[in-house]
Design an enzyme around this catalytic site. Structure first.
Site, short mmCIF file in Angstrom:
data_model
loop_
_atom_site.label_atom_id
_atom_site.label_comp_id
_atom_site.label_asym_id
_atom_site.label_seq_id
_atom_site.Cartn_x
_atom_site.Cartn_y
_atom_site.Cartn_z
CG HIS A 122 -1.96 -0.95 1.30
ND1 HIS A 122 -3.03 -0.81 2.12
CD2 HIS A 122 -2.18 -2.09 0.62
CE1 HIS A 122 -3.87 -1.83 1.96
NE2 HIS A 122 -3.38 -2.61 1.06
NE ARG A 147 -4.55 0.29 -1.01
CZ ARG A 147 -5.34 0.27 0.05
NH1 ARG A 147 -6.35 -0.60 0.11
NH2 ARG A 147 -5.13 1.10 1.05
CG ASP A 226 -9.82 -0.55 -1.57
OD1 ASP A 226 -9.43 -1.22 -0.60
OD2 ASP A 226 -11.01 -0.49 -1.94
CD GLU A 252 -9.44 -3.81 -2.69
OE1 GLU A 252 -8.26 -3.58 -3.04
OE2 GLU A 252 -9.75 -4.11 -1.52
CD GLU A 278 -11.54 -5.14 1.74
OE1 GLU A 278 -10.59 -5.08 0.95
OE2 GLU A 278 -11.64 -4.41 2.74
NE ARG A 299 -9.02 -7.00 -2.24
CZ ARG A 299 -7.96 -7.02 -1.45
NH1 ARG A 299 -7.05 -7.95 -1.59
NH2 ARG A 299 -7.81 -6.12 -0.49
CD GLU A 355 -4.63 -5.90 1.08
OE1 GLU A 355 -5.65 -6.58 0.85
OE2 GLU A 355 -4.67 -4.79 1.62
CD1 TRP A 418 -14.37 5.41 6.61
CD2 TRP A 418 -13.78 3.25 6.66
NE1 TRP A 418 -13.03 5.36 6.91
CE2 TRP A 418 -12.64 4.04 6.94
CE3 TRP A 418 -13.65 1.88 6.62
CZ2 TRP A 418 -11.39 3.50 7.19
CZ3 TRP A 418 -12.41 1.32 6.87
CH2 TRP A 418 -11.30 2.14 7.16
C1 CS2 Z 1 -8.72 -2.47 2.73
C2 CS2 Z 1 -8.68 -2.99 4.13
O1 CS2 Z 1 -6.73 -3.67 2.41
C3 CS2 Z 1 -7.77 -3.29 1.86
O2 CS2 Z 1 -8.09 -3.52 0.71
O3 CS2 Z 1 -10.00 -2.50 2.17
O4 CS2 Z 1 -7.54 -2.47 4.72
C4 CS2 Z 1 -9.86 -2.61 5.02
O5 CS2 Z 1 -9.96 -1.21 5.12
C5 CS2 Z 1 -9.65 -3.21 6.39
O6 CS2 Z 1 -9.43 -4.58 6.24
C6 CS2 Z 1 -10.87 -2.98 7.28
O7 CS2 Z 1 -10.69 -3.67 8.49
MG MG Z 2 -10.00 -3.12 0.18
#
Ligand code: CS2
Ligand code: MG
Length: 418
Positions: A122, A147, A226, A252, A278, A299, A355, A418
């Site tokens: 990230h 990312r 993302d 994403e 996710e 994901r 990731e 969020w």
């Molecule tokens: C995020 C996550 O890594 C990602 O793609 O979407 O860090 C997410 O914010 C957290 O897992 C929430 O707990």
């Molecule tokens: Mg994510």
């Protein structure tokens, strides 16, 4: 081989983790990650009060039967709490089976399908100079895919911008290594932190960021982004189309996908690859997304998708539609969950990318791991089982801390994804 003991261990080195530890009558132990960021204690109770009593005395080798028993005998199905609890049991039983066989779990899943796992990190920055610095930092760390998340003009606090570890996260991996960016993808607080959001500002800004990043780092580097569930389908389509010139590896969570049909609209307008899942926890959450090829990457994490056994089934289904894995791997997936993801990712044919957010030094002292990170590739290692051991004494130094994820409000005060 009979399960004799089950412990649910909550520890918070840098952040909260929930770990299930099973012990058999032959002395083998197995670990499973049950961490659900912001709702950890719900899974602790589901395990301690409802699942653990059912495990004692069961044959530890019967992984599939235990999975089906826990899924179907609960009567109430699916959901993040249930599936994280079942995932932890599943991971712990695969760990035990590997140790009993003297083999790493990936060997039990069919052996290695590749030499290593492409990983992404990230990079982030509140502005372009800080973002470019973070990209360079991740390239120096060996990442081959990155990312990109940035601040948005006019917004005061936004998802995805790393804090400067040196002073904000003492004891973190980056602070210890002198690096500038440690990263809690979801900066949590003891009370939900209110962040602000404006989609029009975001949609105007993001394409300019990728224009600048491509100009600075060239056309080859695989870049990911993302959108974190914040756009309507047509806004997601607009963003996907605007980003096509920058050749993203994936976009994403472009739009909330409980309504899987919504991705048809996005797909009609853009060829930017899409990654979703996710926050999903069973194959049913992906059924239309996979069958209609509305996504390119699954994901889901092992921790939140019912364990190795269930995520393997999801990915085998996805493989029929040329959809690949993109397993979730932020710091709220514990080292046990990360190890399980690496074993599964090494074995399946349709692996895409993993990731990889590096845990803090304090977390690494609690969870002793045997995976390797070399030249941009992860490998789970060849220790029997999952290859992670939990130091219970070290874990005991870090009691649980109440921690909520942030939430968004729009300028008019409306709560927003969020
Ligand atoms: C995020 C996550 O890594 C990602 O793609 O979407 O860090 C997410 O914010 C957290 O897992 C929430 O707990
Ligand atoms: Mg994510």
């Amino acid at each position: 081989m009979i399960i004799e003991r089950a412990d649910v261990i909550v520890t918070s080195p840098s952040r909260n983790f929930v770990t299930l530890k099973l012990t058999t009558d032959e002395g083998h132990t197995g670990l499973g990650d049950a961490t659900l960021n912001g709702r950890e204690l719900a899974v602790v109770s589901y395990l301690r009060d409802h699942v653990v009593p059912l495990l004692i005395g069961r044959d530890a080798h019967r992984i599939e039967d235990t999975w089906q028993f826990l899924y179907r005998s609960a009567y109430w199905r699916r959901g993040p709490v249930t599936m994280a609890a079942i995932a932890a049991v599943d991971m712990a039983l695969w760990d035990i089976k590997g140790k009993a066989a003297g083999m790493p779990v990936y060997q039990l899943l069919g052996g290695a399908s590749r030499t290593g796992l492409l990983a992404y990190g990230h990079a982030s920055g509140k502005d372009l100079p800080e973002l470019f610095d973070s990209v360079r930092h991740h390239l120096e760390e060996g990442y081959r895919a990155i990312r990109i998340q940035t601040g948005v003009p006019g917004l005061t606090s936004i998802y995805g911008i790393a804090s400067n570890a040196a002073h904000e996260h003492p004891g973190s991996a980056a602070a210890a290594s002198g690096g500038r960016y440690d990263y809690e993808p979801a900066r949590r607080g003891a009370w939900p932190k209110e962040e602000d959001w404006d989609t029009r500002s975001y949609l105007r800004h993001v394409p300019t960021v990728f224009e600048a990043v491509r100009g600075e780092f060239g056309p080859e580097l695989p870049l990911l982004h993302d959108a974190h569930h914040r756009l309507t389908p047509i806004q997601a389509a607009q963003l996907g189309k605007a980003l096509e010139p920058y050749d993203l590896f994936w976009l994403e969570d472009c739009t909330p996908a409980e309504n899987q049909e919504a991705l048809r609209l996005v797909r009609q307008h853009t060829t930017t690859p899409l990654a979703i899942g996710e926050v999903f926890n069973t194959v049913w959450d992906y059924q239309q997304l996979i069958r209609e090829q509305l996504i390119d990457y699954v994901r889901g994490s092992v921790t939140h998708t019912g364990g190795i056994s269930h995520l393997r089934k999801v990915l085998d289904h996805a493989a029929q539609y040329q959809i690949k894995s993109g397993m979730h791997g932020p710091t709220d997936i514990s080292p046990v969950g990360m190890a399980a993801a690496m074993h599964l990712g090494l074995a399946i044919h349709n692996f895409g990318i993993q990731e990889y957010m590096r845990h803090s030094a304090a977390t690494d002292a609690v969870f002793r791991q045997s995976f390797t990170w070399r030249d941009g590739l992860l490998h789970p290692g060849d220790a029997p089982g999952l290859g992670v051991e939990l130091d219970v004494d070290e874990a005991g130094r870090y009691p649980y801390e109440q921690a909520y994820l942030p939430f968004n409000r729009l300028a008019d005060g409306t709560v927003h994804d969020w």
